[in-house]
Design a protein around this motif. Sequence first.
Motif, short mmCIF file in Angstrom:
data_model
loop_
_atom_site.label_atom_id
_atom_site.label_comp_id
_atom_site.label_asym_id
_atom_site.label_seq_id
_atom_site.Cartn_x
_atom_site.Cartn_y
_atom_site.Cartn_z
N UNK A 197 30.30 -7.67 -16.23
CA UNK A 197 30.07 -9.16 -15.91
C UNK A 197 29.04 -9.82 -16.67
N UNK A 198 29.27 -10.97 -17.11
CA UNK A 198 28.13 -11.75 -17.66
C UNK A 198 28.19 -12.92 -17.06
N UNK A 199 27.11 -13.69 -16.55
CA UNK A 199 27.03 -15.05 -15.90
C UNK A 199 25.89 -15.73 -16.56
N UNK A 200 26.05 -16.99 -16.72
CA UNK A 200 25.12 -18.20 -16.90
C UNK A 200 25.08 -18.92 -15.86
N UNK A 201 23.75 -19.62 -15.74
CA UNK A 201 23.57 -20.67 -14.85
C UNK A 201 24.17 -21.98 -15.16
N UNK A 205 25.51 -17.10 -26.29
CA UNK A 205 26.67 -16.27 -27.31
C UNK A 205 26.81 -14.74 -26.84
N UNK A 206 27.84 -14.59 -26.22
CA UNK A 206 28.21 -13.25 -25.79
C UNK A 206 29.25 -12.61 -26.82
N UNK A 207 28.81 -11.42 -27.36
CA UNK A 207 29.96 -10.72 -28.34
C UNK A 207 30.63 -9.70 -27.76
N UNK A 208 31.86 -9.61 -27.27
CA UNK A 208 32.43 -8.33 -26.79
C UNK A 208 33.56 -8.14 -27.83
N UNK A 209 33.44 -6.84 -28.02
CA UNK A 209 34.42 -6.27 -28.73
C UNK A 209 34.72 -6.88 -30.02
N UNK A 226 29.69 -19.95 -35.82
CA UNK A 226 30.67 -20.55 -35.14
C UNK A 226 31.33 -19.40 -34.29
N UNK A 227 31.65 -19.74 -32.89
CA UNK A 227 32.06 -18.88 -31.95
C UNK A 227 33.77 -18.55 -32.13
N UNK A 228 34.13 -17.61 -31.65
CA UNK A 228 35.50 -17.29 -31.71
C UNK A 228 36.11 -17.90 -30.59
N UNK A 229 35.46 -17.98 -29.50
CA UNK A 229 35.71 -18.65 -28.18
C UNK A 229 34.68 -19.48 -27.63
N UNK A 230 35.00 -20.69 -27.20
CA UNK A 230 34.05 -21.75 -26.75
C UNK A 230 34.60 -21.90 -25.02
N UNK A 231 33.54 -21.35 -24.19
CA UNK A 231 34.06 -21.34 -22.66
C UNK A 231 32.96 -22.10 -22.01
N UNK A 232 33.54 -23.28 -21.37
CA UNK A 232 32.83 -24.13 -20.27
C UNK A 232 33.44 -24.10 -19.17
N UNK A 233 32.72 -25.02 -18.37
CA UNK A 233 33.04 -25.13 -16.88
C UNK A 233 32.48 -26.76 -16.69
N UNK A 284 31.96 -2.81 -26.11
CA UNK A 284 30.70 -3.30 -26.88
C UNK A 284 30.51 -4.79 -26.41
N UNK A 285 29.31 -4.72 -25.99
CA UNK A 285 28.84 -6.13 -25.22
C UNK A 285 27.43 -6.36 -25.97
N UNK A 286 27.39 -7.53 -26.62
CA UNK A 286 26.07 -7.93 -27.10
C UNK A 286 25.93 -9.43 -26.61
N UNK A 287 24.31 -9.69 -26.48
CA UNK A 287 24.10 -10.91 -25.91
C UNK A 287 23.26 -11.64 -26.95
N UNK A 288 23.36 -12.84 -27.53
CA UNK A 288 22.66 -13.54 -28.54
C UNK A 288 22.23 -14.97 -27.73
#
Length: 548
Positions: free
Chosen positions: A376-380, A416-420, A485-492, A150-154
């Motif tokens: 695999x999901x990538x953002x710039x 916002x990427x929703x996985x599982x 509200x995200x469940x996980x907030x991922x940055x670099x 399950x993978x959805x992109x918002x």
Amino acid sequence: MSLEEPARIARELASHGYAADREAITLLAGAEDVAGALALAVEATPDDTLKLTAEDVREALGNRPRARRDPISGSDSSARPADPPASADGSREQDPSVSGGTESERVRDGSASSPVETEGSQADRAGVDTGGSTAARTAAQTADRTVERSLEIGNDMTGYSTGTGEYDDFVATFRDRYDRLAGKLKGRVNHRNATALQASPGGGDAGIVGMVSDIRSTASGHWLIELEDTTGVFPCLVMKDKAIAGLVEELLFDEVIAVDGTLSDDGGILFVDDLYFPDVPRTYEPSTADRHVKAALISDVHVGSQEFMADAWNRFTSWLHTEEAERIEYLLIAGDMVEGVGVYPDQDEELDIVDIFDQYRQFSEYLKEVPGDLEIVMIPGNHDAVRLAEPQPGFDDELRSIMTAHDARIVSNPAMVTIEGVSVLMYHGVSLDEVIAELPEEKANYDEPHKAMYQLLKKRHVAPQFGGHTRLAPEEKDYLVMDEVPDIFHTGHVHKLGWGKYRNVVAVNSGCWQAQTDFQKSVNIDPDAGFAPVVDLDTLDMTVHKFS
């Protein structure tokens, strides 16, 4: 068999145009004659096949039985103990606390290569993850293969940019920001708009929800905050002896807040008693996956730089083919896939690949080392070949034609990427520089990048301040608002490793894959390179693996 063998096989298959799932790679790596088995598999696979499966390999090799070798030690499966030993890659599992950024963690093997823990941890406790018997794991894998991923992109604005840079575009962006964030705040205060407050005879309780247009201190050391809504601007005074005075230090221009207090007798100013951010609700409960599945979170690969850590990357991709990584089904990359060109002064002197398109071609080759069954999901990011102003759209068609490995999904920054069923807010993180520069060190700093991320969660916006270091593009809507509200907030972006929990939201900055450059030395950046955080989606526990 060396740890690099699976990645070498994956690269060889990629050169023939095939991706491969992990079981197929394992079967080929376990053959007595790996080169011969590889040649047979390639020869027997139809030209129109995109991904080599375990069944393809078995058919190609004539279903000959062969002992499976341990991907780490090279020993036969018949000689292996039922429970595998603890990891030797420097991993550690972390169970962060619920409140405000303190963490506790479990070190799997206590090795010296484990990453340095961010400050604020409560305790370390040694432990070994046995992972269950081989038979049990095999049964679990078979069962999981029957489950549809399950993978959805918002919030992906790629192809939907409407901004022309005209004044009306900016008005539309800020009005949309105000309306959406004010909706989260108006119920907390006795809200009246700026025009209604200005018309008030004075005295009595009052509140306002507004966008911070100015902050300044008075001669007496009090704080004067001007809040703007869609009707006008109204001054609000925070007395220095108030308990909330410390919150003023956390404010950024253009963020939306609410204040409550008392109007002066002449109605010209609001004396503030309480200040509210949109924030994550204290009662927030995150979603988790219904099955045992994991996601690897990385960023800032920087292929094309002379300091790109190819050996660490090869160890990472080889490890992804091992049993220890078998539950990892998703790879999320938060920007800066390549080093780019002309990003900072004299960058050309630090480039290994000088052509931007060649950088992406090489990154695509490195991506082929990743198991073919990963989503695999990538953002710039700010080094990638898209506009610098945020929100950044995903790559154009020319770059997408280069980045074909694994049919990766390339979406906008942020997304916002929703996985599982678990929502992951992916944002490259340029605004972290601004948050760290503007706020007190104990609130935000480079050594603990997750603390700056807590501030963005509190403001429910990934880049609130306009006109500073972060370039912002006006659109019909503000794509940088955190509606949900995200469940996980991922940055670099900041090249520092840090993680924790803020009101049950996992915040992780995943470091980088680039050793320190001369430019980074000149600006005092000491990167955390070669790390791969992995989140267990059914528990939201995190393990950090080191490959450098």
